[in-house]
Design an enzyme around this catalytic site. Structure first.
Site, PDB file in Angstrom:
ATOM      1  N   GLY A  63      21.283 -54.432  -2.351  1.00 13.37           N
ATOM      2  CA  GLY A  63      20.165 -55.150  -2.480  1.00 13.37           C
ATOM      3  C   GLY A  63      19.046 -54.002  -2.933  1.00 13.37           C
ATOM      4  O   GLY A  63      19.097 -53.000  -3.572  1.00 13.37           O
ATOM      5  N   CYS A  64      17.688 -54.526  -2.400  1.00 12.22           N
ATOM      6  CA  CYS A  64      16.476 -53.536  -3.184  1.00 12.22           C
ATOM      7  C   CYS A  64      16.723 -52.089  -2.505  1.00 12.22           C
ATOM      8  O   CYS A  64      17.042 -51.963  -1.414  1.00 12.22           O
ATOM      9  CB  CYS A  64      15.370 -54.144  -2.416  1.00 12.22           C
ATOM     10  N   PHE A  65      16.717 -51.244  -3.676  1.00  9.42           N
ATOM     11  CA  PHE A  65      17.175 -50.019  -3.281  1.00  9.42           C
ATOM     12  C   PHE A  65      16.095 -49.005  -2.481  1.00  9.42           C
ATOM     13  O   PHE A  65      16.558 -47.938  -1.874  1.00  9.42           O
ATOM     14  CB  PHE A  65      17.721 -49.316  -4.565  1.00  9.42           C
ATOM     15  N   TRP A  66      14.861 -49.663  -2.250  1.00  9.24           N
ATOM     16  CA  TRP A  66      14.018 -48.854  -1.380  1.00  9.24           C
ATOM     17  C   TRP A  66      14.515 -48.917  -0.075  1.00  9.24           C
ATOM     18  O   TRP A  66      14.660 -47.597   0.524  1.00  9.24           O
ATOM     19  CB  TRP A  66      12.644 -49.783  -1.495  1.00  9.24           C
TER      20      TRP A  66
END
Length: 229
Positions: A63-66
């Site tokens: 998912g969102c890599f942050w």
């Protein structure tokens, strides 16, 4: 590509949930978008290497890599982390291009680690528990091919751990009524280059950048079998 199970098909006619054909992918560019990598904002280490002899690198898409990167830089034994794009066609894509679903990439976290201090099984236990590997081209409210789940391994030990832990977790999820796991599991060499994302994405959630930034952890809430780690 090698899949543990088939990915979900196109959803609701949206191009963002359909893998782009290589011939239809954006052209990209010859130069990397991260031309002058800085040291890791939290760990102080290089985000590109080289690292100490014996360091291993595992690429994880969840998912969102942050949020994915933030999870791993806190793990004892992890030497460095970075975020980038992997598994697609477009060379040196920008974030905006990846978001169009016309590059074929998934948001990916690079995890460099000391295997004498943290095992592949421990890293993958975190991977399975901290996202929902059954959602195909999405994680929660984040929808698109860039959010698909993936494990891109670089060593035989990682490959073995990926397949074994996937099988164990799939059994637990199935018993709880979840759909099949859709995680891509393949050699990093076959997934294509890891293209480093822009500087503002690197360690995005660190205190020096955006400590209160967006985190997406669309987990199943199902723990990984304790006896297997």
């Amino acid at each position: 590509m090698t899949f543990l199970n088939s990915l979900f098909g196109p959803g609701s006619g949206s191009s963002k949930t359909t893998m782009v054909a290589p011939e239809d992918a954006l052209p990209g560019r010859s130069a990397p978008v991260l031309q002058a990598p800085r040291p890791h904002t939290v760990l102080g280490s290089s985000i590109t290497g080289p690292w100490e002899p014996g360091t291993r690198v595992l690429y994880l898409a969840m998912g969102c890599f942050w949020g994915a990167e933030e999870i791993y830089w806190q793990v004892p034994g992890v030497v460095s982390t970075a975020v980038g794009y992997m598994g697609g066609t477009t060379p040196n894509p920008t974030y905006e291009e990846v978001c169009t679903a016309r590059t074929g990439h998934t948001e990916t976290a690079l995890v460099a680690y000391d295997p004498t201090k943290v095992s592949e099984a421990e890293l993958l236990k975190i991977f399975w528990e901290r996202h929902d590997p059954t959602q195909g081209f999405r994680q929660g409210n984040d929808v698109g091919t860039q959010y698909r789940s993936g494990i891109y391994w670089t060593t035989p030990e990682q490959a073995e751990a990926a397949q074994e832990t996937a099988k164990r977790y799939a059994e637990v999820l199935s018993a709880k009524g979840y759909d099949a796991i859709t995680t891509e599991i393949e050699p990093a060499a076959e997934a294509g280059p890891f293209y480093y994302a822009e500087d503002y994405h690197q360690q995005y959630l660190s205190d020096a950048k955006n400590p209160n930034g967006y985190r997406c952890h669309a987990t199943t809430g199902v723990p990984y079998p304790a006896s297997a780690a």
